[in-house]
Scaffold this motif. Structure first.
Motif, PDB file in Angstrom:
ATOM      1  N   ASP A 202     -34.222   1.355  -3.876  1.00  0.00           N
ATOM      2  CA  ASP A 202     -33.159   0.840  -4.843  1.00  0.00           C
ATOM      3  C   ASP A 202     -32.757  -0.445  -4.293  1.00  0.00           C
ATOM      4  OD1 ASP A 202     -33.951   3.326  -6.409  1.00  0.00           O
ATOM      5  OD2 ASP A 202     -32.386   4.298  -5.235  1.00  0.00           O
ATOM      6  N   THR A 203     -32.387  -1.503  -5.121  1.00  0.00           N
ATOM      7  CA  THR A 203     -32.059  -2.845  -4.606  1.00  0.00           C
ATOM      8  C   THR A 203     -31.087  -3.201  -5.472  1.00  0.00           C
ATOM      9  OG1 THR A 203     -34.235  -3.244  -3.982  1.00  0.00           O
ATOM     10  CG2 THR A 203     -32.984  -5.118  -3.852  1.00  0.00           C
ATOM     11  N   TYR A 204     -29.972  -4.034  -4.921  1.00  0.00           N
ATOM     12  CA  TYR A 204     -28.825  -4.299  -5.827  1.00  0.00           C
ATOM     13  C   TYR A 204     -28.494  -5.761  -5.256  1.00  0.00           C
ATOM     14  CZ  TYR A 204     -28.539   0.495  -6.626  1.00  0.00           C
ATOM     15  OH  TYR A 204     -28.667   1.783  -6.819  1.00  0.00           O
ATOM     16  N   VAL A 205     -28.007  -6.540  -6.069  1.00  0.00           N
ATOM     17  CA  VAL A 205     -27.554  -7.995  -5.610  1.00  0.00           C
ATOM     18  C   VAL A 205     -25.892  -7.572  -5.449  1.00  0.00           C
ATOM     19  CG1 VAL A 205     -27.687  -8.910  -8.035  1.00  0.00           C
ATOM     20  CG2 VAL A 205     -27.328 -10.361  -5.871  1.00  0.00           C
TER      21      VAL A 205
ATOM     22  N   ARG B  73     -31.020   0.637  -0.752  1.00  0.00           N
ATOM     23  CA  ARG B  73     -31.120   1.916  -0.191  1.00  0.00           C
ATOM     24  C   ARG B  73     -32.597   2.189   0.171  1.00  0.00           C
ATOM     25  NH1 ARG B  73     -31.596   7.312  -2.192  1.00  0.00           N
ATOM     26  NH2 ARG B  73     -32.909   6.565  -3.981  1.00  0.00           N
ATOM     27  N   VAL B  74     -32.765   2.589   1.553  1.00  0.00           N
ATOM     28  CA  VAL B  74     -33.827   2.720   1.900  1.00  0.00           C
ATOM     29  C   VAL B  74     -34.456   4.154   1.457  1.00  0.00           C
ATOM     30  CG1 VAL B  74     -35.448   2.844   4.063  1.00  0.00           C
ATOM     31  CG2 VAL B  74     -33.444   1.393   3.912  1.00  0.00           C
TER      32      VAL B  74
ATOM     33  N   VAL C 226     -35.615   5.176   9.979  1.00  0.00           N
ATOM     34  CA  VAL C 226     -35.099   3.929   9.656  1.00  0.00           C
ATOM     35  C   VAL C 226     -34.803   3.033  10.647  1.00  0.00           C
ATOM     36  CG1 VAL C 226     -33.207   2.901   8.314  1.00  0.00           C
ATOM     37  CG2 VAL C 226     -34.267   5.073   7.450  1.00  0.00           C
ATOM     38  N   ASP C 227     -34.386   3.563  11.811  1.00  0.00           N
ATOM     39  CA  ASP C 227     -34.139   2.639  12.952  1.00  0.00           C
ATOM     40  C   ASP C 227     -35.415   1.713  13.517  1.00  0.00           C
ATOM     41  OD1 ASP C 227     -31.952   1.656  14.767  1.00  0.00           O
ATOM     42  OD2 ASP C 227     -33.224   2.493  16.220  1.00  0.00           O
ATOM     43  N   ALA C 228     -36.459   2.371  13.676  1.00  0.00           N
ATOM     44  CA  ALA C 228     -37.760   1.892  13.942  1.00  0.00           C
ATOM     45  C   ALA C 228     -38.224   0.756  12.804  1.00  0.00           C
ATOM     46  CB  ALA C 228     -38.875   2.869  14.169  1.00  0.00           C
ATOM     47  N   LEU C 229     -37.818   1.061  11.840  1.00  0.00           N
ATOM     48  CA  LEU C 229     -38.082   0.234  10.519  1.00  0.00           C
ATOM     49  C   LEU C 229     -37.450  -1.062  10.453  1.00  0.00           C
ATOM     50  CD1 LEU C 229     -39.188   0.228   7.394  1.00  0.00           C
ATOM     51  CD2 LEU C 229     -37.191   0.883   6.702  1.00  0.00           C
ATOM     52  N   GLN C 230     -36.164  -0.861  10.915  1.00  0.00           N
ATOM     53  CA  GLN C 230     -35.190  -2.027  10.950  1.00  0.00           C
ATOM     54  C   GLN C 230     -35.508  -2.886  12.147  1.00  0.00           C
ATOM     55  OE1 GLN C 230     -34.513  -2.070   7.700  1.00  0.00           O
ATOM     56  NE2 GLN C 230     -32.389  -3.194   8.359  1.00  0.00           N
ATOM     57  N   ARG C 231     -36.065  -2.278  13.359  1.00  0.00           N
ATOM     58  CA  ARG C 231     -36.325  -3.150  14.595  1.00  0.00           C
ATOM     59  C   ARG C 231     -37.691  -3.892  14.351  1.00  0.00           C
ATOM     60  NH1 ARG C 231     -37.458   0.555  18.257  1.00  0.00           N
ATOM     61  NH2 ARG C 231     -36.397   2.359  17.350  1.00  0.00           N
TER      62      ARG C 231
ATOM     63  N   ASP D 229     -27.998   8.981   2.456  1.00  0.00           N
ATOM     64  CA  ASP D 229     -28.601   7.925   2.139  1.00  0.00           C
ATOM     65  C   ASP D 229     -28.448   6.657   3.444  1.00  0.00           C
ATOM     66  OD1 ASP D 229     -29.376   8.953  -0.274  1.00  0.00           O
ATOM     67  OD2 ASP D 229     -27.619   8.170  -1.374  1.00  0.00           O
ATOM     68  N   TYR D 230     -29.541   5.993   3.580  1.00  0.00           N
ATOM     69  CA  TYR D 230     -29.593   4.981   4.475  1.00  0.00           C
ATOM     70  C   TYR D 230     -29.479   3.564   3.542  1.00  0.00           C
ATOM     71  CZ  TYR D 230     -31.065   8.502   7.834  1.00  0.00           C
ATOM     72  OH  TYR D 230     -31.156   9.645   8.546  1.00  0.00           O
ATOM     73  N   TRP D 231     -28.783   2.774   3.994  1.00  0.00           N
ATOM     74  CA  TRP D 231     -28.447   1.590   3.669  1.00  0.00           C
ATOM     75  C   TRP D 231     -28.576   0.012   4.602  1.00  0.00           C
ATOM     76  CZ3 TRP D 231     -27.346   1.376  -1.399  1.00  0.00           C
ATOM     77  CH2 TRP D 231     -27.024   2.557  -2.317  1.00  0.00           C
ATOM     78  N   ARG D 232     -29.228  -0.774   3.909  1.00  0.00           N
ATOM     79  CA  ARG D 232     -29.359  -2.006   4.677  1.00  0.00           C
ATOM     80  C   ARG D 232     -28.896  -3.269   3.820  1.00  0.00           C
ATOM     81  NH1 ARG D 232     -35.611  -1.942   5.055  1.00  0.00           N
ATOM     82  NH2 ARG D 232     -36.228  -2.393   2.764  1.00  0.00           N
TER      83      ARG D 232
END
Ligand code: GN1
Ligand code: MG
Length: 366
Positions: A35-38, A51-52, A60-65, A110-113
């Motif tokens: 889910d994506t927001y501005v 929201r990943v 998620v940590d490996a994804l972000q790395r 939920d996981y966020w970036r």
């Protein structure tokens, strides 16, 4: 979005090292997974909050790395080329206020970036020959730029584009048939099984050492790149969650699946679904230019195979999800995944009918 939801999102946004305080949040984009927001701040800055989907991206940590590794490498290449408007050429992950080494946070399960917002950009759901050629060049260049990446990348979704595994998943879904949907889709299953041997050629070639895996984007849907708002130029490639090793079929084939299709990937009227050969030619021209320093003869010869493989793989994935009760892809109505499957099967048949012409275009002698 309700006021409470907006409040939650601005609160999450403020955990990241952004300029100003988050004030406004709006939904963004058409992704089927996250889910994506501005987000806009009181300092007049914009950011992209996401929201990943943790059911799909388990680590998620490996994804972000991975994403940080990839974007830093791309940034280095842009510096070498003397590119100036860096923030429009590659997205930047924003670290947390409290921990500059971390680019994600967890809130109520939920996981966020957060990432930079690319100013004066647009996404496309359809391309013209000019934007298709630019897209081909950009995805080709993306692979070229990452071809000397030394840091190994994590496999964010194991076996993501492994056709053998995708077929096994479908067969497991058929065997379980939790909602009794298999009886409605027998005709499609027959067509899929009839092609299973041919479509798993890539996996066999990799095992036999005849085909190499490279760092690929693995989700080159036409809306996963940003174009300049005022020209046909590609600014940057986005949606980097699936950047990992694959055969180049992934990037070439998946773009054509949506970009060179005369209708949307979920067009209910399959009569409207076909390959647009002008877009095929333009994208191919750009892609061959972007990849000219590394593409092997075997890879080039198999590009028409890639054009068929991706509608086929996507049909297998949509159909497995339909049979399993729509647990993976976001859907808008009850048989959305079935409608998508039928559109992908029609796209596949159109590619098959044009295979000889594609081979001629590519100068492939078989
Ligand atoms: C998903 O997130 P999005 O919409 O860019 C999917 C792709 C599919 C695509 C089909 C992680 O991409 O593999 O091709 O939907 N991404 C993942 O529209 O499964
Ligand atoms: Mg996307």
């Amino acid at each position: 979005m309700t006021e409470a939801q907006a409040k939650r999102l601005t609160g999450i946004a403020d955990a990241f090292a952004i300029e100003g305080v988050a004030e406004r949040v709006d939904a963004l984009g058409n992704g089927l997974i996250n889910d994506t927001y501005v987000v806009e701040t009181n300092a007049g800055k914009k950011y992209v909050l996401q929201r990943v989907n943790h059911n799909i991206f388990k680590d998620v940590d490996a994804l972000q790395r991975n994403i940080v590794t990839v974007t830093e490498h791309l940034r280095k290449k842009l510096v070498e080329r003397g590119v100036e408007d860096m923030d429009r050429r590659v997205v930047r992950m924003i670290p947390l206020k409290e921990n500059a080494g971390k680019t994600w946070t967890k809130d109520a399960g939920d996981y966020w970036r957060m990432m930079s917002y690319v100013e004066r950009s647009r996404t496309l759901e359809e391309v013209t020959p000019a934007t298709a050629e630019a897209a081909g060049r950009a995805f080709g260049k993306f692979e070229a730029d990452l071809s000397d990446l030394e840091t190994p990348l994590a496999e964010t979704i194991p076996d993501f584009h492994n056709m053998e595994w995708r077929l096994e998943q479908l067969r497991e879904a058929v065997a379980a048939d939790p909602l009794g949907r298999v009886k409605e889709v027998k005709d499609i299953l027959d067509k899929i099984e009839a092609r299973a041997e041919k479509m798993t050629a890539g996996e066999r070639m990799v095992r036999e050492g005849k085909l190499k895996k490279r760092v690929c984007h693995c989700d080159t849907k036409v809306n996963n790149m940003l174009f300049d708002a005022d020209s046909d130029e590609v600014l940057c490639v986005i949606d980097l969650d699936t950047v990992m090793e694959s055969t180049i079929f992934s990037d070439y084939g998946d773009f054509l699946r949506t970009g060179a299709c005369t209708a949307a990937e979920d067009e209910p009227d399959t009569e409207k679904v076909a390959v647009d050969m002008e877009i095929f030619r333009a994208f191919t021209r750009g892609y061959l230019e972007g990849t000219r320093d590394f593409l092997t003869e075997t890879e080039r010869r198999m590009l028409p195979f890639a054009a068929a493989l991706f509608p086929y793989m996507q049909a297998v994935r949509f159909l497995a999800d339909y049979i399993n009760g729509d647990t993976y892809f976001k859907t808008k109505y009850a048989d959305h995944n079935l409608v998508r499957t039928r559109a992908q099967m029609k796209m596949l048949e159109s590619v098959e009918a044009l295979e000889k012409e594609m081979e001629r275009e590519l100068g492939v002698r078989i």
